[in-house]
Enzyme design. Structure first.
Site: not given
Ligand code: NBP
Length: 482
Positions: A183, A186-187, A190
Site C-alpha cells: 500500500k 501504491h501511494n 500515486e
C-alpha cells in the site's frame, strides 16, 4: 444472530466500508470511541440496514461470531496500539484483529509478532480508493498472519473492486507488514503519477499557452489511449471546472502541495534498500519545493525569470508530451516494482507482482488500463527484474524515447521544471549504460579514504588499494557497503 465482523472507527472510511459489507450480506457490528457517532451512524446512513452498534469494546466482542474479526479504521499510529491493548484481554485465541488504516509497515511487522505470542492473529491491510472506493469497492491489500486470511478472504473479496473480468482487486499479499508495504508503494506511485500529470499541465499551460478548455480536451483524448486511468480522467474534469465567476477553479488554488507521509516513507525505504526510486522521490521533493511558496515568489523576482514559451506545432508537442508522460510512467512503475522485489527478497515475503498489479487494477487511485499490461508482463516472467524489459513496455520506451528527449530538452531550455519526467529519462539512460563513471568515483574514494576498488580484469570480490600520491600508506579501509 451474531455479527460476522466488527468495525471500529466511524469516520469516512469506516462508515463506508461497513455499508459496503452490509450490501454484500455481512452482518457488521459498529463501534467508535465517541459513542454518539454510533447513534448518528445507526440513525443516519445505516438506518434500515442490518448493521448493529456496540457502545463498548466488551459489547462489540460479545456480539461477534468466533473466531472474531475486528477491523480498525482509525487514525494510524498510537491509536491502533491503544485499541489493540484494550481488545487483547477481551479476545480468545484465534481471534483476528485487522488494521485497515494507512500504517507504516514496520508497525505492522511489530504487531503481527507481538500478537502471535498471545495467540491472536493480526492482519495489516492497505485500503485504497478513498470514500467512494470504500463504499462501492476499494482495492484491498492484506498481509500479516496467513492463518487469518481464510476467515477474512470472503468478506474482503466480496467488498473489493472487481476488474473487467470480475476478478477481485484484493488478494493475500504476504506475511508481516507486506500488505502495508505494498500500500505504501501504491501511494508512492500515486505521488509519481500525479506529479507527471502536473508537469504535462505546466508544459501545456505555460509553454504552449493553451487554454483550460484545450487542456481538458487533451486529457479527454489521452484517456482514450494507453494513459487511460482514473487520475487522467479526474484531471480533465478538474481542468474543465469553472468557479462561480466562470474562470477555471484550478487557477485559484494555492500552489503548495500537502502530503501525509506515505510518499516520504516510500523514498526512505528506497534509500534504505539501495533502490534507485528516483521518480517517486523527485515527486515527493516537488511537493516540498511547492511548499516554499514565499521563497519561490521572491526568487522569481530576484532572478527575473522570463516566460517559458515553447515554439512550434502545438499538436506535435502535445503528442510528444503524451509519449513522454507514458514513458515516464513506465519508469515510475518499474522502479516501484524494483523496490517491492527488494523488500520481498529481504523479508522473505514471496510477493506475487502480477497479483499486486491486479489489486491496483480497480478501486484505487492509481487504477488504470496500464496495470493489466503490468500483470501480463509478470505472468510471462514472474521474476522480471525491470518492467521496461518486458517486450510490450520495451516497445513503448523505444518508440517514445525521441519525443521524450525533445520534451525534456525543451523544458530545460525554456525553464519549465519537469523533475519527474526528466529524472525518469536520466534513470533509463543510466540503467541502459553498461559502463557508468562509477570507476572514477571508486578511484576518488580510494584516493582520499583508502576505500579500495575492484578491477574489471580481476575476479569480483578481490579488492585493491593504490597509493595514489606515493605519500599515503598501504593500509586500506575495511570493505563494506551500507
Ligand atoms: P481518520 O483517520 O480521521 O480517523 C478517525 C477515527 O479515528 C475516528 O473513529 C476517531 O474516533 C478515531 N480516533 C482518533 Br482520530 N483519535 C483517537 C483516539 N485517540 N482514540 C480512539 N480513537 C481515535 O478516519 P478516516 O479518514 O476514515 O481514515 C481511517 C484510516 O484509513 C486512517 O488510517 C487513514 O489513514 C486510512 N485511509 C483513509 C483514506 C481516506 O481517503 N480518508 C483512504 C485510505 C486509507 P472519534 O470519532 O472518537 O474521534
Amino acid at each position: 444472530m451474531k455479527g460476522d465482523i466488527g468495525v471500529i472507527g466511524l469516520a469516512v472510511m469506516g462508515q463506508n466500508l461497513i455499508l459496503n459489507m452490509n450490501d454484500h450480506g455481512y452482518k457488521v457490528v459498529a463501534h467508535n470511541r465517541t459513542a454518539e457517532k454510533v447513534d448518528e451512524f445507526l440513525q443516519g446512513p445505516a438506518k434500515g440496514t442490518d448493521i448493529v452498534g456496540a457502545y463498548s469494546l466488551q459489547e462489540l466482542v460479545d456480539k461477534l461470531e468466533s473466531p472474531r474479526k475486528i477491523m480498525l479504521m482509525v487514525r494510524a499510529g498510537d491509536v491502533v496500539d491503544s485499541f489493540i491493548d484494550k481488545l487483547v484481554p477481551l479476545l480468545d485465541k484465534g481471534d483476528i484483529i485487522i488494521d485497515g488504516g494507512n500504517t507504516n509497515f514496520p508497525d505492522t511487522n511489530r504487531r503481527v509478532a507481538a500478537l502471535k505470542e498471545k495467540g491472536i492473529h493480526f492482519i495489516g491491510s492497505g485500503v485504497s480508493g478513498g470514500e467512494e472506493g470504500a463504499r462501492f469497492g476499494p482495492s484491498i491489500m492484506p498481509g500479516g498472519s496467513p492463518e487469518a486470511w481464510p476467515f477474512v478472504k470472503p468478506i474482503f473479496q466480496a467488498i473489493s473492486a472487481k476488474t473487467e473480468n470480475n476478478e477481485p482487486c484484493c488478494d493475500w499479499v504476504g506475511n508481516d507488514g507486506a500488505g502495508h508495504f505494498v500500500k505504501m508503494v501504491h501511494n508512492g506511485i500515486e505521488y509519481g503519477d500525479m506529479q507527471l500529470i502536473t508537469e504535462a499541465y505546466q508544459f501545456m499551460k505555460d509553454g504552449l499557452g493553451m487554454t483550460h478548455d484545450e487542456m481538458q480536451s487533451v486529457f479527454i483524448e489521452w484517456n482514450k489511449t494507453e494513459l487511460n486511468s482514473y487520475l487522467v480522467e479526474i484531471t480533465s474534469d478538474i481542468l474543465g471546472y469553472k468557479d462561480t465567476d466562470g474562470e477555471p477553479l484550478v487557477e485559484k488554488i494555492l500552489d503548495t502541495a500537502g502530503q501525509k507521509g506515505t510518499g516520504k516513507w516510500t523514498g526512505i525505504n528506497a534509500l534504505d534498500m539501495g533502490i534507485p526510486l528516483t521518480l517517486i522521490t523527485e515527486s515527493v521533493f516537488a511537493r516540498c519545493l511547492s511548499s516554499l511558496k514565499d521563497q519561490r515568489v521572491e526568487a522569481e523576482e530576484l532572478f527575473g525569470k522570463k516566460k517559458s514559451i515553447v515554439e512550434g506545432d502545438k499538436q506535435v508537442w502535445i503528442e510528444a508530451l503524451r509519449q513522454a508522460l507514458l514513458a515516464s510512467k513506465i519508469i515510475s512503475y518499474a522502479q516501484g516494482f524494483m523496490l517491492m522485489r527488494e523488500a520481498s527478497n529481504e523479508n522473505g515475503w514471496d510477493l506475487n507482482y502480477g497479483n499486486v498489479a491486479l489489486m491496483w487494477r480497480g478501486g484505487c487511485i492509481i487504477r488504470s488500463a496500464f496495470l493489466s499490461n503490468i500483470r501480463d508482463a509478470y505472468d510471462i516472467d514472474p521474476e522480471l527484474s525491470f518492467l521496461g524489459s518486458d517486450s510490450y513496455f520495451k516497445g513503448i520506451l523505444e518508440n517514445s524515447t525521441s519525443a521524450w528527449r525533445k520534451v525534456a530538452a525543451k523544458s530545460m531550455e525554456v525553464g519549465i521544471p519537469m523533475p519527474s519526467m526528466t529524472s525518469a529519462l536520466t534513470f533509463l539512460d543510466g540503467y541502459t549504460t553498461a559502463r557508468l563513471p562509477a570507476n572514477l568515483l571508486q578511484a576518488q574514494r580510494d584516493y582520499f579514504g583508502a576505500h579500495t576498488y575492484e578491477r574489471v580484469d580481476k575476479p569480483k570480490g578481490e579488492f585493491f588499494h593504490t597509493n595514489w600520491t606515493g605519500k599515503g600508506g598501504d593500509v586500506s579501509s575495511t570493505t563494506y557497503n551500507s
